[in-house]
Design a protein around this motif. Sequence first.
Motif, PDB file in Angstrom:
ATOM      1  N   HIS A   1      15.146  28.053 -45.895  1.00 18.88           N
ATOM      2  CA  HIS A   1      14.786  27.880 -44.497  1.00 18.88           C
ATOM      3  C   HIS A   1      14.869  29.221 -43.766  1.00 18.88           C
ATOM      4  O   HIS A   1      15.714  30.065 -44.077  1.00 18.88           O
ATOM      5  N   TYR A   2      14.008  29.385 -42.757  1.00 17.04           N
ATOM      6  CA  TYR A   2      13.989  30.608 -41.963  1.00 17.04           C
ATOM      7  C   TYR A   2      13.805  30.254 -40.493  1.00 17.04           C
ATOM      8  O   TYR A   2      13.335  29.154 -40.143  1.00 17.04           O
ATOM      9  N   LEU A   3      14.166  31.186 -39.639  1.00 16.09           N
ATOM     10  CA  LEU A   3      13.830  31.132 -38.222  1.00 16.09           C
ATOM     11  C   LEU A   3      12.987  32.352 -37.894  1.00 16.09           C
ATOM     12  O   LEU A   3      13.400  33.490 -38.163  1.00 16.09           O
ATOM     13  N   ALA A   4      11.808  32.106 -37.344  1.00 15.10           N
ATOM     14  CA  ALA A   4      10.968  33.196 -36.857  1.00 15.10           C
ATOM     15  C   ALA A   4      11.205  33.335 -35.360  1.00 15.10           C
ATOM     16  O   ALA A   4      11.156  32.346 -34.620  1.00 15.10           O
ATOM     17  N   HIS A   5      11.474  34.546 -34.900  1.00 12.67           N
ATOM     18  CA  HIS A   5      11.696  34.821 -33.482  1.00 12.67           C
ATOM     19  C   HIS A   5      10.575  35.708 -32.980  1.00 12.67           C
ATOM     20  O   HIS A   5      10.228  36.710 -33.611  1.00 12.67           O
ATOM     21  N   VAL A   6      10.012  35.351 -31.815  1.00 11.39           N
ATOM     22  CA  VAL A   6       8.933  36.142 -31.244  1.00 11.39           C
ATOM     23  C   VAL A   6       9.104  36.189 -29.728  1.00 11.39           C
ATOM     24  O   VAL A   6       9.569  35.224 -29.114  1.00 11.39           O
ATOM     25  N   THR A   7       8.753  37.320 -29.141  1.00  9.20           N
ATOM     26  CA  THR A   7       8.843  37.492 -27.690  1.00  9.20           C
ATOM     27  C   THR A   7       7.475  37.267 -27.058  1.00  9.20           C
ATOM     28  O   THR A   7       6.475  37.834 -27.492  1.00  9.20           O
ATOM     29  N   ILE A   8       7.441  36.411 -26.019  1.00  8.17           N
ATOM     30  CA  ILE A   8       6.214  36.118 -25.284  1.00  8.17           C
ATOM     31  C   ILE A   8       6.394  36.639 -23.863  1.00  8.17           C
ATOM     32  O   ILE A   8       7.373  36.307 -23.192  1.00  8.17           O
ATOM     33  N   THR A   9       5.445  37.443 -23.406  1.00  6.72           N
ATOM     34  CA  THR A   9       5.499  38.003 -22.060  1.00  6.72           C
ATOM     35  C   THR A   9       4.261  37.592 -21.280  1.00  6.72           C
ATOM     36  O   THR A   9       3.131  37.750 -21.759  1.00  6.72           O
ATOM     37  N   ASN A  10       4.469  37.045 -20.082  1.00  4.83           N
ATOM     38  CA  ASN A  10       3.351  36.746 -19.185  1.00  4.83           C
ATOM     39  C   ASN A  10       2.986  38.035 -18.462  1.00  4.83           C
ATOM     40  O   ASN A  10       3.726  38.519 -17.595  1.00  4.83           O
ATOM     41  N   THR A  11       1.845  38.595 -18.827  1.00  2.00           N
ATOM     42  CA  THR A  11       1.426  39.876 -18.263  1.00  2.00           C
ATOM     43  C   THR A  11       0.479  39.712 -17.083  1.00  2.00           C
ATOM     44  O   THR A  11      -0.033  40.703 -16.549  1.00  2.00           O
ATOM     45  N   GLY A  12       0.240  38.473 -16.661  1.00  3.29           N
ATOM     46  CA  GLY A  12      -0.678  38.224 -15.553  1.00  3.29           C
ATOM     47  C   GLY A  12       0.038  37.942 -14.252  1.00  3.29           C
ATOM     48  O   GLY A  12       1.247  38.137 -14.118  1.00  3.29           O
TER      49      GLY A  12
END
Length: 697
Positions: free
Chosen positions: A588-599
């Motif tokens: 099992h793994y956890l993928a981490h990603v950053t989401i930025t609202n640039t609008g």
Amino acid sequence: MSQSDKIGVLTGQAASDVGMPAITWTDGAVGAGGLGSGASGATAMPAGIALAANFSRAMAHTYGATVGAEVRHRGFDGDYGPTVNIMRTPLGGRTFEAYGEDPFLSAQTAVGWINGFQAQGVMADVKHYAENNQEGQYGVSPLSSAYGGRTFVNVHVDRRTMHEIELTPFQAAIQQSHAAAAMCSYNLVNGEYVCSNRTLLTTILRRQWGFRGFVTSDAASCHETAPDMAAGLNFDIADTCYDAPEVQAALADHTVSGLLLDQRVFEILRELFAFGFFDHPTWKKDSGLDHVKADERVADRAEEGGAVLLKNAGLLPITARRIHSIAVIGPAANQYIHGNGSSQVTPYLQTTALAGITARAHRDRIKVTYESGSSPPSAEALARRSDLAVVVAADTESEGVDKSCLSLAPQCSQSQATPPDPQDTQAAFGNQDQLIADVAAANRHTVVVLETGAPVLTPWREQIGALLEAWYPGEDGGTAIARVLFGDVDPGGRLPATFPRHAGDIPTAHGGAAEYPGDVNPVSDCIVYTASVPCPYYQEHYSEGVMVGYRWYQHRHINPAYPFGFGLSYTSFHFSHLTMTRGPAKGHYLAHVTITNTGSRTGIAVPELYVSLPRSSHVPEPPWQLQGFAKLKLRPHRRARVAIALTSRSFSYWSDRANGWRIASGCDTIAVGPSSDSLPLRVVISQHHANCRSGSR
């Protein structure tokens, strides 16, 4: 129990000697309607494909809970749903009921729906198990078609394709959400009717997956008493082979033993006890218990969260600062658009797109004028003198018959509403493709709203300024559509199915009739060893294998009009910093990603995670497979760190040799992005100590 009462349980009858009430069902997972409820009103939810477009387990749970409560309020113990068959072809007549072309998305949507539904004390019956991916050509809703119809098509499919594509959502429904029942389908699979197929009903369903519920037939898909009972069928919903005389005759001639009868009845009773069927009085039949306004709000949220903005050249959202007059054009704009067949719901209300847009525009003092489009010159003239033209176009989908083509033209619809209502069918709407092109030529500020149950061709997409796929939007769909168009909410949907550029691009278009809808089997070759196999029947080969949906387009390097997972927002997002950490269990793994609202607006982001497995000559793999997603709302210039869980199944393929799931040695690539065709973030992990270049960005 007496023998007569045992036999009665096989068709849901009351068992008088033990005080057991009858088991009652209604039909259709898009609301508490269907053939069971008849004409009584209920909340008509957006179509199943709109729910899938939400890419949200939470919304699936809420949607299922809403339907479940209304099913209970009508005195039913269960619902024949949800429909989880994979969209093999966008021509399919019941595409609107199900959850699109991807097994993982379909599975997660089904799990959410079933968990929410069964929490209301009513039973889900996941359907149609299995490979019921078409209705056939030349038919009438809700019956079966003449050419490749579901009741006499023999699907030839290899085991790997079956497990990786069609069976994945069924397995999730059984193992993750513990669906009380599973419905066997009409068709044959590899030469055997599903309802008498021991491999599907016993080996896979009960032994491999540990299913503890009971198997119901589709209506009239139970053909022969002894073979079906031996294979594992418990419950005949239409009294076609388990009625008392037939079962008594089978017991008398010893083709069915008393022990086998007891086993099938026991499996039903065991699930009823486990589900709490005997722990409460029969549910009260009182639709007055519905929370009508609250349920309507759920339907609206599901539509807003599933509406997919496919194109926007600055026309949307509509604002009073720029727009003072709107021309609403098209016959579908003034109709309540829905799918036809056994899942139909008699809605509590009907808010058309025209009504919704008119009401919302009135708040901003924007003038709205309507033209049906029956007079093209009048429609074009109205478009020219308006600031904005909104063309609403629709198709027709129905149980019992597939569409003959993907255009928005009358000849593409063979479907008929149930009961007949020609005003809400594509056949009565004229050439909508031409209407859109004419309006766009008259006013370049043209928005198209599609109310379709599946992907359609969009030959005019370069001529218009904006395109919104609203699906079959439910009873108050016009209100939800208007809220999206005017920017009261961000369009939250992402495509659960690929929109092709050309009709010849779809996966079933390349193999001729043998691929779809099937080659007629010569009468001389027909094996008539039982009365249940009609002659002639149709032989169909799933020669695309695991390359279904977007996998096909990517594998064949075919550019679609709009790819799976695609959808625009009224703001913009940046994806960054993908990292992988090991999870709590092996593999099992956890993928981490950053989401930025640039609008500059609050918007909905849907990060999608895809896996690319090692390829070999004996195990061809799709370029990418969806294995995770998340959904979040972000205010302007805010960022969030999102975790997406992966299990060992995320990295597995079905091995026919091992008769199970296996992880291949090699390097797996994990990618994250806003759609299947836009995956900017990638990281590689090693399986079985393979030498891989690892990293992330």
